[in-house]
Design a protein around this motif. Structure first.
Motif, PDB file in Angstrom:
ATOM      1  N   THR A 115       0.969  -1.277   0.099  1.00  0.00           N
ATOM      2  CA  THR A 115      -0.056  -0.084   0.009  1.00  0.00           C
ATOM      3  C   THR A 115       1.016   1.279   0.110  1.00  0.00           C
ATOM      4  O   THR A 115       0.401   2.181  -0.401  1.00  0.00           O
ATOM      5  CB  THR A 115      -0.948   0.055   1.234  1.00  0.00           C
ATOM      6  N   GLU A 266      -5.283   5.508   7.742  1.00  0.00           N
ATOM      7  CA  GLU A 266      -5.766   6.523   6.690  1.00  0.00           C
ATOM      8  C   GLU A 266      -6.835   7.311   7.342  1.00  0.00           C
ATOM      9  O   GLU A 266      -6.818   8.392   6.894  1.00  0.00           O
ATOM     10  CB  GLU A 266      -6.405   5.760   5.590  1.00  0.00           C
ATOM     11  N   GLY A 270      -4.841  10.791   7.507  1.00  0.00           N
ATOM     12  CA  GLY A 270      -5.209  11.374   6.170  1.00  0.00           C
ATOM     13  C   GLY A 270      -4.243  10.276   5.079  1.00  0.00           C
ATOM     14  O   GLY A 270      -3.813   9.409   5.562  1.00  0.00           O
ATOM     15  N   SER A 271      -4.525  10.626   3.973  1.00  0.00           N
ATOM     16  CA  SER A 271      -4.117   9.756   2.847  1.00  0.00           C
ATOM     17  C   SER A 271      -2.402   9.692   3.063  1.00  0.00           C
ATOM     18  O   SER A 271      -1.974   8.499   3.036  1.00  0.00           O
ATOM     19  CB  SER A 271      -4.414  10.275   1.523  1.00  0.00           C
ATOM     20  N   HIS A 275      -0.310   6.335   4.432  1.00  0.00           N
ATOM     21  CA  HIS A 275       0.734   5.649   3.846  1.00  0.00           C
ATOM     22  C   HIS A 275       1.966   5.541   4.736  1.00  0.00           C
ATOM     23  O   HIS A 275       2.626   4.335   4.820  1.00  0.00           O
ATOM     24  CB  HIS A 275       0.990   6.310   2.685  1.00  0.00           C
TER      25      HIS A 275
END
Length: 430
Positions: A115, A266, A270-271, A275
């Motif tokens: 991911t 996430e 947040g995105s 990550h």
């Protein structure tokens, strides 16, 4: 040769924690949620798993204090029941007890790593497994240092992750965690019983210190404490993690997903932050793989000391590492990574490990009757309730799993048959 007692009590506790906190808690909630759409029931499932694991840990603690020798189920069942049963347990410990969880941890590491970086999950899993195996096969002291650092990092990151996640508002569409009218129905359902096998797998590793008794300082005192304290710490961490997951992941997104930690991260960060957290979780699985690569080959080594046919596995290199045992163990795990599906290996491993844990815990009852005067520096409190609770709940879960998931159970039976062939080969080589 005599084993070097290089593991103090703190390190023994960390070995238990590192063995337990791995793929199960970061990957199985989505599988459980598919059949249990109730947040309170899911949390109760994990609490029950902790109580059952603690009942098992109390039983193993008594055996480890009374019969202090490395090898785990291999040693206990050989001593309490019969050497042939111990040898079969040794086969299961090596092929399923450690190789399968190592494979699952590597596979989960691949899922999480993929991911973050554009690399196939299998490539990440294989690379990690080879590197960690090489460390433990090369130098005993280096493997221990890697294990301590990785485990402390894991604990700190989990606490930070949960603290931040629980400070946020509940995600819309997530499961409520307070009991409702549907909670009791969910608890009494077949999926709840089957999910206990997944949770039992997530808690597997509570017996890790029993595999390295010969390398623990003051084992009669330190090993029982490591088993009990390690299991208690992990139960708390698991409840916090699953509460965080349930509050931060929308239910429909949770169903059937393996990378549960990445989904939660996430939402929390947040995105981009998700990550980065997925990368951190990927690295944390290094501790899990390392702990099992540290403990698992000790069973092979013990078998090599007892059975002439496998004597080469007991040889250590000049840096104190059982190189041949570590390499063979790593090869078995690598084969599972390359050939198995995650859920299939999970059900297969959960069934087989639970079965032999039941036999070992039953050994406490048998040994009490057969050798009542045997010195026991640690005795199970509230005896015989903890062993009986562990045995009853575990057998009920195994029965439900056999009914609901027959294919992994048949695979487990095939593994036991292969183990019987291993036992017969051992006898011929003696």
């Amino acid at each position: 040769m005599d084993s070097i007692r290089f593991i103090d009590q703190r390190t023994a506790i960390l070995i238990v924690v590192a063995n337990m906190v791995g793929t199960g808690v970061f990957t199985t909630l989505g599988l459980q949620a598919a059949g249990i759409p109730d947040g309170a029931a899911l949390l109760l499932l994990w609490l029950m798993g902790g109580v059952i694991a603690l009942c098992g840990a109390l039983s193993y603690a008594e055996l480890a204090a009374a019969l202090p020798r490395s090898g785990g189920e291999y040693h206990f069942l050989s001593r309490v029941f019969h050497p042939l049963l111990g040898q079969l347990a040794g086969w299961v410990s090596v092929t399923v007890g450690f190789a399968a969880p190592v494979a699952l941890a590597a596979m989960a590491m691949g899922h999480y790593g993929a991911t973050v970086v554009p690399v196939a999950p299998a490539a990440i899993a294989v690379t990690a497994l080879i590197l960690i195996t090489a460390v433990h096969a090369f130098d005993l002291g280096l493997g221990r240092r890697v294990q301590i650092v990785a485990t402390w990092l894991k604990i700190l990151v989990i606490l930070l992750f949960c603290g931040l996640g629980l400070s946020l508002p509940t995600t819309p569409g997530s499961l409520a965690v307070l009991p409702s009218g549907a909670t009791l129905d969910a608890v009494l359902s077949a999926p709840f019983a089957v999910s206990l096998i997944y949770v039992a797998y997530a808690y597997s590793g509570w017996n890790a210190a029993a595999y390295v008794v010969d390398e623990v300082q003051e084992p009669r005192r330190a090993v029982p404490r490591a088993l009990l304290l390690g299991t208690s710490v992990v139960t708390l961490l698991y409840l916090l993690l699953n509460l965080t997951f349930l509050r931060t992941i929308e239910y429909q997104a949770l169903i059937g997903r393996v990378e549960v930690g990445a989904l939660s991260a996430e939402t929390i960060f947040g995105s981009l932050g998700g990550h980065l957290m997925s990368l951190v979780l990927t690295l944390l699985l290094v501790s899990t793989i390392s702990a099992m690569v540290l403990a698992g080959p000790r069973v092979l080594e013990r078998i090599g000391e007892d059975l002439p046919l496998f004597r080469p596995l007991s040889v250590r290199n000049r840096r104190g590492a059982p190189t041949r045992a570590v390499v063979l163990h790593g090869g078995l795990a690598l084969a599972m990574v390359l050939t198995g599906s995650f859920e299939g290996v999970l059900s297969f491993a959960g069934f087989t490990l639970t079965l032999f844990a039941v036999l070992t815990v039953a050994g406490v009852l048998h040994l009490r009757r057969r050798e009542p005067d045997l010195p026991r520096p640690f005795r199970v409190p509230w005896y015989p309730l903890p062993p009986l609770v562990f045995i009853f709940v575990s057998l009920a879960s195994l029965a439900f799993l056999a009914q609901e998931r027959p294919a992994p159970v048949l695979l487990a039976c095939l593994s036991l048959w292969l183990g019987w062939l291993f036992v017969r080969a051992s006898d011929r080589g003696t």
